[in-house]
Scaffold this motif. Structure first.
Motif, mmCIF file in Angstrom:
data_model
loop_
_atom_site.group_PDB
_atom_site.id
_atom_site.type_symbol
_atom_site.label_atom_id
_atom_site.label_comp_id
_atom_site.label_asym_id
_atom_site.label_seq_id
_atom_site.Cartn_x
_atom_site.Cartn_y
_atom_site.Cartn_z
ATOM 1 N N MET A 1 0.840 -1.079 -0.086
ATOM 2 C CA MET A 1 -0.180 0.074 0.008
ATOM 3 C C MET A 1 0.879 1.259 -0.035
ATOM 4 S SD MET A 1 -3.333 0.587 0.099
ATOM 5 C CE MET A 1 -4.176 -0.614 0.947
ATOM 6 N N ILE A 2 0.596 2.114 -0.935
ATOM 7 C CA ILE A 2 1.396 3.313 -1.037
ATOM 8 C C ILE A 2 0.487 4.751 -0.575
ATOM 9 C CG2 ILE A 2 2.762 4.951 -2.523
ATOM 10 C CD1 ILE A 2 4.068 2.407 -1.559
ATOM 11 N N GLY A 3 0.771 5.338 0.108
ATOM 12 C CA GLY A 3 0.175 6.655 0.429
ATOM 13 C C GLY A 3 0.170 7.718 -0.663
ATOM 14 N N VAL A 4 -0.677 8.465 -0.699
ATOM 15 C CA VAL A 4 -0.713 9.497 -1.799
ATOM 16 C C VAL A 4 -1.339 10.802 -0.987
ATOM 17 C CG1 VAL A 4 -1.621 10.610 -4.165
ATOM 18 C CG2 VAL A 4 -0.981 8.223 -3.687
ATOM 19 N N ILE A 5 -0.574 11.735 -0.686
ATOM 20 C CA ILE A 5 -0.736 12.829 0.155
ATOM 21 C C ILE A 5 -0.680 14.138 -0.727
ATOM 22 C CG2 ILE A 5 0.028 14.426 1.991
ATOM 23 C CD1 ILE A 5 0.982 12.101 3.222
ATOM 24 N N TYR A 6 -1.857 15.033 -1.101
ATOM 25 C CA TYR A 6 -1.902 16.459 -1.724
ATOM 26 C C TYR A 6 -1.460 17.220 -0.663
ATOM 27 C CZ TYR A 6 -3.437 14.515 -6.206
ATOM 28 O OH TYR A 6 -3.633 13.840 -7.391
ATOM 29 N N ALA A 7 -0.357 17.825 -0.400
ATOM 30 C CA ALA A 7 0.096 18.657 0.713
ATOM 31 C C ALA A 7 -0.519 19.813 0.820
ATOM 32 C CB ALA A 7 1.621 18.403 0.986
ATOM 33 N N GLY A 8 -0.801 20.368 1.999
ATOM 34 C CA GLY A 8 -0.986 21.943 2.213
ATOM 35 C C GLY A 8 -2.264 22.435 1.443
ATOM 36 N N ASP A 9 -2.097 23.672 1.413
ATOM 37 C CA ASP A 9 -3.353 24.516 0.922
ATOM 38 C C ASP A 9 -3.111 24.363 -0.499
ATOM 39 O OD1 ASP A 9 -5.366 26.039 0.530
ATOM 40 O OD2 ASP A 9 -4.328 27.995 1.178
ATOM 41 N N GLY B 1 5.247 2.999 1.616
ATOM 42 C CA GLY B 1 5.776 4.348 1.378
ATOM 43 C C GLY B 1 4.876 5.389 0.975
ATOM 44 N N CYS B 2 5.260 6.565 0.651
ATOM 45 C CA CYS B 2 4.228 7.686 0.213
ATOM 46 C C CYS B 2 4.670 8.533 -0.753
ATOM 47 C CB CYS B 2 4.273 8.490 1.505
ATOM 48 S SG CYS B 2 2.831 8.160 2.558
ATOM 49 N N ILE B 3 3.925 9.046 -1.583
ATOM 50 C CA ILE B 3 4.215 10.199 -2.740
ATOM 51 C C ILE B 3 3.442 11.312 -2.230
ATOM 52 C CG2 ILE B 3 2.346 9.146 -4.137
ATOM 53 C CD1 ILE B 3 3.942 10.743 -6.454
#
Length: 347
Positions: free
Chosen positions: A62-70, A124-126
């Protein structure tokens, strides 16, 4: 109420990454520190839901996907959607699934990406970079979870980042303006605190100076990479007593907004030179087709997938990769010397 890792770290007087290492039984933490953190966890009834041994025995794939911030650059943004699509295709071929994390709570203090990634046992994460990135993103970066950033500089022990060479992006645009005779060039960028926009603005100013082209403060406009800010910025420029006739927009969407503003103003769009950045699909279909600096979205996504796999398997350590851009010449930026305005001024 169950404590977060961030709260445990604060109560213990240590970093979040130290708490994470203790939870996961890493050897590089002193016994006194371990005892202090364990005492805090015991006092507040904190119980980790997994152990490092569990993760060592079995990958969750499983890979986490994060759209970071504002971040306005969400799922509907053509640049990031194509990057993530390429990443998904490449990492998916290796048997991994993607888990998208919501960031709607990022203004709140209890946002904790590290704890959530640990809860879901991601391998892991992107991380897709936005504006006003929340501190918990950097706590995740400093943890032992492998992370790859896109348009965000990560410096953690198992992190890397990838971005287009933004200085070169502006260099290609300014050089093209210069060769075609456009010297009165304005810049429409993202927010001033934006990493990507600031790099493109710096490159714009540097290359303008190289070719003896003056940068005027009133011709530096800031927006948010989307159409409306490009439209509003161009309207602002059109109302100036001395207005520019060449526009470098730090995104194609802003360039498209600027082109619409010129048309709505009743001006002849053929008297302007316009260059965008990204080479989104719509760029070739607008009238006139948009000259743009292309970011290799497929390569960025594929590179992110390969680097993340190498980080997860400890084949490489943190690294930074810059991808070269390409100039895509279309009709929105013709030769100024061929325009009627240039010929009139030359008489």
């Amino acid at each position: 109420m169950k404590l977060t890792i961030k709260e445990i770290a604060k109560l213990s007087g240590v970093s979040q990454s130290t708490v994470s290492k203790i939870i996961n039984n890493y050897d590089d933490v002193g016994e006194k520190t371990k005892a202090k953190v364990n005492a805090v966890m015991e006092e507040h009834g904190y119980r980790p839901t997994y152990s490092a041994q569990t993760l060592a025995r079995k990958s969750t794939k499983m890979i986490g996907v994060i759209y970071a911030g504002d971040i306005n650059a969400n799922f509907d943004h053509p640049f990031f959607s194509e990057v993530v699509s390429s990443f998904k295709k490449t990492i998916g071929a290796q048997g991994y699934d993607l888990l998208f994390f919501s960031n709607e709570k990022f203004h709140k203090a209890d946002e904790d990406y590290l704890a959530r990634c640990q809860h879901y046992h991601v391998d892991g994460c992107i991380i897709i970079g936005g504006e006003k990135v929340e501190p918990s993103v950097y706590a995740l970066d400093q943890s032992e979870i492998p992370c790859v950033g896109i348009d965000i500089e990560l410096q953690g022990p198992r992190s890397a980042y990838i971005m287009t060479d933004n200085h070169q992006v502006s260099g290609l645009a300014v050089e093209h303006f210069y060769l075609l005779g456009w010297h009165d060039v304005a810049f429409i960028g993202g927010q001033q605190e934006s990493l990507v926009s600031s790099q493109r603005e710096e490159g714009f100013k540097d290359h303008m100076a190289t070719y003896g082209m003056k940068t005027k403060t009133e011709w530096l406009i800031y927006g948010d990479f989307f159409e409306q800010s490009g439209y509003d910025g161009m309207k602002q420029l059109l109302l100036l007593e001395e207005r520019p006739h060449a526009i470098f927009a730090a995104s194609d969407l802003m360039a498209l907004g600027a082109m619409k503003a010129i048309k709505d103003h009743g001006a002849d769009i053929g008297e302007f030179g316009i260059i965008g950045c990204d080479d989104i699909t719509a760029a070739k279909y607008v009238d006139p087709p948009l000259t743009t600096v292309r970011q290799d979205k497929e390569k960025i996504g594929k590179m992110a997938a390969f680097i993340l796999q190498d980080l997860m398997h400890d084949r490489i350590k943190g690294t930074a990769v810059k991808i070269d851009p390409d100039l895509i010449v279309r009709k929105s930026c013709g030769s100024k010397r061929e325009s009627s305005r240039y010929k009139e001024n030359a008489k």
